[in-house]
Design a protein around this motif. Structure first.
Motif, PDB file in Angstrom:
ATOM      1  N   GLY A  86       0.815  -1.213   0.000  1.00 41.50           N
ATOM      2  CA  GLY A  86       0.000   0.000   0.000  1.00 41.50           C
ATOM      3  C   GLY A  86       0.848   1.262   0.000  1.00 41.50           C
ATOM      4  O   GLY A  86       0.488   2.264  -0.643  1.00 41.50           O
ATOM      5  N   ILE A  87       1.977   1.236   0.686  1.00 40.45           N
ATOM      6  CA  ILE A  87       2.864   2.399   0.720  1.00 40.45           C
ATOM      7  C   ILE A  87       3.438   2.682  -0.666  1.00 40.45           C
ATOM      8  O   ILE A  87       3.588   3.842  -1.067  1.00 40.45           O
ATOM      9  CB  ILE A  87       3.984   2.184   1.753  1.00 40.45           C
ATOM     10  N   CYS A  88       3.736   1.631  -1.423  1.00 46.49           N
ATOM     11  CA  CYS A  88       4.234   1.822  -2.793  1.00 46.49           C
ATOM     12  C   CYS A  88       3.158   2.467  -3.665  1.00 46.49           C
ATOM     13  O   CYS A  88       3.447   3.358  -4.478  1.00 46.49           O
ATOM     14  CB  CYS A  88       4.668   0.485  -3.382  1.00 46.49           C
ATOM     15  N   ILE A  89       1.904   2.032  -3.493  1.00 48.13           N
ATOM     16  CA  ILE A  89       0.796   2.635  -4.245  1.00 48.13           C
ATOM     17  C   ILE A  89       0.570   4.070  -3.785  1.00 48.13           C
ATOM     18  O   ILE A  89       0.297   4.967  -4.593  1.00 48.13           O
ATOM     19  CB  ILE A  89      -0.478   1.789  -4.067  1.00 48.13           C
ATOM     20  N   TYR A  90       0.684   4.296  -2.492  1.00 44.13           N
ATOM     21  CA  TYR A  90       0.576   5.643  -1.915  1.00 44.13           C
ATOM     22  C   TYR A  90       1.632   6.554  -2.533  1.00 44.13           C
ATOM     23  O   TYR A  90       1.365   7.709  -2.868  1.00 44.13           O
ATOM     24  CB  TYR A  90       0.761   5.517  -0.403  1.00 44.13           C
ATOM     25  N   ASN A  91       2.840   6.025  -2.699  1.00 44.13           N
ATOM     26  CA  ASN A  91       3.924   6.803  -3.312  1.00 44.13           C
ATOM     27  C   ASN A  91       3.579   7.169  -4.748  1.00 44.13           C
ATOM     28  O   ASN A  91       3.885   8.273  -5.221  1.00 44.13           O
ATOM     29  CB  ASN A  91       5.221   5.998  -3.276  1.00 44.13           C
ATOM     30  N   PHE A 148      12.111   6.886  -6.678  1.00 45.19           N
ATOM     31  CA  PHE A 148      12.017   6.178  -5.397  1.00 45.19           C
ATOM     32  C   PHE A 148      10.878   5.168  -5.390  1.00 45.19           C
ATOM     33  O   PHE A 148      10.946   4.161  -4.678  1.00 45.19           O
ATOM     34  CB  PHE A 148      11.859   7.184  -4.252  1.00 45.19           C
ATOM     35  N   THR A 149       9.831   5.413  -6.168  1.00 34.30           N
ATOM     36  CA  THR A 149       8.737   4.440  -6.250  1.00 34.30           C
ATOM     37  C   THR A 149       9.237   3.121  -6.828  1.00 34.30           C
ATOM     38  O   THR A 149       8.871   2.038  -6.344  1.00 34.30           O
ATOM     39  CB  THR A 149       7.587   4.987  -7.127  1.00 34.30           C
ATOM     40  N   VAL A 150      10.084   3.201  -7.842  1.00 34.17           N
ATOM     41  CA  VAL A 150      10.663   1.990  -8.440  1.00 34.17           C
ATOM     42  C   VAL A 150      11.527   1.256  -7.412  1.00 34.17           C
ATOM     43  O   VAL A 150      11.418   0.032  -7.232  1.00 34.17           O
ATOM     44  CB  VAL A 150      11.494   2.346  -9.687  1.00 34.17           C
ATOM     45  N   LEU A 151      12.392   2.007  -6.709  1.00 33.67           N
ATOM     46  CA  LEU A 151      13.264   1.384  -5.710  1.00 33.67           C
ATOM     47  C   LEU A 151      12.456   0.762  -4.567  1.00 33.67           C
ATOM     48  O   LEU A 151      12.746  -0.365  -4.129  1.00 33.67           O
ATOM     49  CB  LEU A 151      14.246   2.424  -5.157  1.00 33.67           C
ATOM     50  N   LEU A 152      11.440   1.488  -4.097  1.00 37.03           N
ATOM     51  CA  LEU A 152      10.619   0.969  -3.006  1.00 37.03           C
ATOM     52  C   LEU A 152       9.868  -0.292  -3.429  1.00 37.03           C
ATOM     53  O   LEU A 152       9.702  -1.225  -2.630  1.00 37.03           O
ATOM     54  CB  LEU A 152       9.619   2.035  -2.546  1.00 37.03           C
ATOM     55  N   SER A 153       9.421  -0.338  -4.676  1.00 36.55           N
ATOM     56  CA  SER A 153       8.707  -1.514  -5.167  1.00 36.55           C
ATOM     57  C   SER A 153       9.623  -2.732  -5.207  1.00 36.55           C
ATOM     58  O   SER A 153       9.196  -3.853  -4.863  1.00 36.55           O
ATOM     59  CB  SER A 153       8.134  -1.242  -6.559  1.00 36.55           C
TER      60      SER A 153
END
Length: 361
Positions: A86-91, A148-153
């Motif tokens: 969910g945090i990745c989607i939030y990002n 950062f979304t790519v890295l977090l995913s």
């Protein structure tokens, strides 16, 4: 106090923190340049609402990224895979919001007659060339978040494998009970994200949309904010207590919330008062649309969780502390301790380690 225990949990937390620092540095610079270019202070009652665009964005970005830090810490502490995803989607939602910011700031500064937006520059309310100075940083903001979304995913994918064993130990090998627990986690995570998007919409409305807004509408909107927060906590409590009546009442509130956001969308784009919303119409539309999507999914998951009531999940979602070795055992669907478990109906099973969670969870 929770301390990350693996390289992937450390990586996830550090990426969230680094993104927060870089993004807020960019937004702070944009805010400083914008404020320095204004001809009159933004707290002047006669200042155009377009002058409040950048301060509102900055305030929401500050809250959004700090709230994301809290969500990430809680998700890692609880080893909640659903919340990590969910945090990745939030990002991704924050990236969309920052992309909208560039167009919105351009309209606020230069104006757009087609949308009835009176710009600050044509009215000599801001120094000429302000948007040219801000544009590179406004472009950089969504690019940084996208990176950062790519890295977090990628890190979230590693954490999914790492936390899978924790869920197995918590819910054992009963696939039906495990599925019900994951559905409960999805619902609770949705409540946390609903809070941010509703808050973001409300703050923008109260701060920027001032002209033509009646006192009664401002008071009702202001009161709705703490009431909504209380209702979200109540929704989590009712689900843990497995109350059919309470859950039906909460679902009715969700439908009322959907009606409210649909009403606001219609007013923003097709009503005599649409000009009031011009300075932040795109931003408000983004928040309203995302909130509507979240509400639809939340309603679906509320029904799913209600269908799972009294099927053995209650002991697992009510326990907050890790039980000691002697406390571990099996429980029936009413939460009573039993000493035999055949694993056939999923109504009882061994309660192992349950990570501590936030109050709403």
């Amino acid at each position: 106090m929770y301390v990350p225990s693996s390289k992937w949990t450390w990586a996830f937390m550090l990426l969230i923190l680094l993104q927060c620092i870089i993004s807020l540095a960019i937004e702070s610079y944009v805010f400083g340049e914008f404020q320095a270019s204004l001809r009159s202070p933004s707290d002047d009652p006669n200042t155009p609402s377009g002058a409040l665009t950048i301060p509102t964005y900055l305030a929401l970005f500050i809250f959004g990224f700090l709230y994301q830090l809290v969500l990430a810490y809680d998700a890692l502490r609880a080893k909640n895979t659903i919340q990590i995803i969910g945090i990745c989607i939030y990002n991704l939602g924050m990236m969309i919001y920052s992309s909208v910011e560039m167009d919105q700031v351009n309209d606020a500064i230069k104006g757009d007659p087609r949308q009835n937006i009176e710009g600050l520059e044509p009215n000599n309310d801001i120094a000429p060339g302000t948007y040219v100075k801000l544009r590179p940083f406004l472009i950089a903001a969504p690019c940084v978040i996208a990176f950062f979304t790519v890295l977090l995913s990628l890190v979230a994918w590693k954490l999914y494998d790492e936390f899978a064993w924790t869920i197995y130990k918590h819910i054992s090998a009963d696939l039906r009970l495990k599925r019900r627990y994951l559905q409960y986690q999805i619902y609770i995570a949705l409540l946390k994200f609903d809070f941010f998007f509703f808050l973001g919409f409300t703050v923008q409305f109260l701060v920027v949309v001032r002209e033509g807004t009646t006192l009664a509408e401002v008071i009702i909107t202001s009161i709705a904010l703490p009431v909504t927060i209380a209702l979200l906590f109540l929704a989590a409590y009712i689900t843990r207590r497995e109350s059919y009546v309470g859950q039906c009442g909460i679902i009715a509130v969700y439908f009322a919330g959907m009606a409210y956001f649909v009403f606001k969308l219609v007013r923003m784009w097709d009503s005599p008062r649409e000009k009031q919303y011009a300075p932040v119409r795109h931003s408000l539309t983004t928040f309203a649309a995302l909130t509507l999507v979240l509400l639809v999914v939340t309603i679906v998951m509320a029904f799913v969780c209600m269908r799972n009531f009294h099927k053995g999940l209650r002991p697992h979602v009510q326990k907050r502390k890790v039980p000691d070795a002697n406390a571990a055992g099996a429980y029936d669907q009413n939460g009573s301790r039993v000493h035999g478990y055949d694993g056939k109906d999923g109504n009882a099973h061994q309660l192992n380690h349950i990570p501590p969670r936030m109050t709403i969870d």
